[in-house]
Design an enzyme around this catalytic site. Structure first.
Site, mmCIF file in Angstrom:
data_model
loop_
_atom_site.group_PDB
_atom_site.id
_atom_site.type_symbol
_atom_site.label_atom_id
_atom_site.label_comp_id
_atom_site.label_asym_id
_atom_site.label_seq_id
_atom_site.Cartn_x
_atom_site.Cartn_y
_atom_site.Cartn_z
ATOM 1 N N TYR A 156 3.514 2.490 -13.445
ATOM 2 C CA TYR A 156 2.865 3.792 -13.643
ATOM 3 C C TYR A 156 3.543 4.899 -12.843
ATOM 4 O O TYR A 156 3.169 6.060 -12.968
ATOM 5 C CB TYR A 156 1.355 3.727 -13.407
ATOM 6 N N LYS A 171 4.369 6.070 -5.623
ATOM 7 C CA LYS A 171 5.344 5.102 -6.133
ATOM 8 C C LYS A 171 6.513 5.828 -6.811
ATOM 9 O O LYS A 171 7.656 5.361 -6.744
ATOM 10 C CB LYS A 171 4.683 4.144 -7.120
#
Ligand code: COA
Length: 287
Positions: A156, A171
């Site tokens: 994601y 991330k």
């Protein structure tokens, strides 16, 4: 007790013999499986995490199996503490060959309700922590002209996912950090890669991200391989990226998600297609 942990069975014995490996968040979940695999393949493994209760599993198994493992309390959000930990590990072992930036914090929360403190907590652990550790241990790797860093991200980071804007943003930053350091530090003999697991059963993720069995079932239904990974399947890929088998791989992000991030198919697998007519393009499923 001599049997290897599953993640370590795919590489030759002694693959990481006498190397020193640091695994953040290495006491639970994926971090633990990576730490077990590295230790079983000969590395001296230091796990760092906030909660000493999380250290026990690896230390007890290490004592039983004769692994060289140790643990330190560290909050990767604190740059001075990270620097001190790096100095102390280097003083004790003389080198650091492998760094796995696995520590993470995550929970599902609609973006409009996420507090500034919650955003900071997750960005702090995932993005700041990865940078602080990469810098602190990377300096020693630069001096040694060798090293490998592996960062745990998530698909994601580029697909996006509702409810985890904090984790997805962090991330994505780690992915950019991975690629940047791969290019910047290649001349020092350092490889920097990332791994992007799909859903797998783990202590942190399972209770936080899919506490209800119905949610887990709905996720499973969208995975082409139709099941969650096991942590040791993901760890096996991490060990491969850290091993000499991947000596020419850097700046890469390996997706280990059973095909989940490829998106929902436009029609069901196995759907019957209309017969192709002369001169016409293939159609969708037959009605
Ligand atoms: N929903 C919304 N906000 C949450 C939350 C949740 N489920 N969990 C934590 N927060 C918020 C807190 O309310 C707090 O914000 P506030 O001060 O505005 O109320 C902020 O996040 C910090 O929480 P706190 O628990 O004090 O911080 P922490 O630094 O000790 O821990 C986490 C933060 C995310 C690491 C913690 O929730 C945690 O330990 N999670 C489990 C481990 C984990 O997620 N592993 C990774 C699995 S993929």
């Amino acid at each position: 007790m001599s049997e290897l942990p599953p993640a370590a069975r795919w590489l030759p014995a002694g693959t990481f013999e006498d190397e020193v490996a640091v695994v953040t968040g290495g006491g639970t979940g994926l971090g633990l499986e990576i730490a077990r695999g590295l230790a079983a393949l000969g590395a001296r493994v230091v796990i760092v995490s906030r909660d000493p209760a999380h250290h026990r599993a690896l230390l007890e198994e290490g004592a039983r199996r004769g692994w060289r493992v140790e643990a330190r309390v560290l909050d990767v959000r604190e740059p001075a503490d990270v620097r001190a930990a790096a100095e102390s590990i280097l003083a004790a072992h003389g080198r650091v060959d492998v760094l796995v930036n696995n520590a993470a914090g995550n929970f599902v929360c609609p973006a409009e309700r996420l507090s500034a403190n919650a955003w900071r907590a997750v960005l702090g652990i995932v993005l700041d922590g990865t940078f602080y550790c990469s810098q602190a241990f990377g300096k020693a790797m630069i001096a040694a002209r060798a090293g490998r860093i592996l960062n745990v991200v998530a698909t994601y980071a580029w697909t996006g996912m509702p409810g985890v804007v904090h984790s997805a943003s962090a991330k994505a930053g780690v992915l950019a950090l991975t690629r940047t350091l791969a290019v910047e530090w290649a001349r020092h003999g350092i490889r920097v890669n990332a791994i992007a697991p799909g859903p797998f059963e783990s202590q942190g993720a399972s209770s936080n991200l899919w506490p209800e069995p119905a949610v887990a079932d709905a996720i499973r239904a969208r995975i082409p391989l139709a099941r969650f990974a096991t942590a040791d399947e993901v760890a096996a890929q991490c060990l491969h990226l850290l091993s000499p088998a991947s000596a020419y791989v850097t700046g890469e992000c390996l997706v280990v998600d059973g095909g989940a991030s490829l998106g929902a198919p436009m029609w069901e697998p196995g759907a019957r297609f209309s017969r192709r007519r002369e001169g016409a393009a293939d159609g969708g499923p037959a009605s």
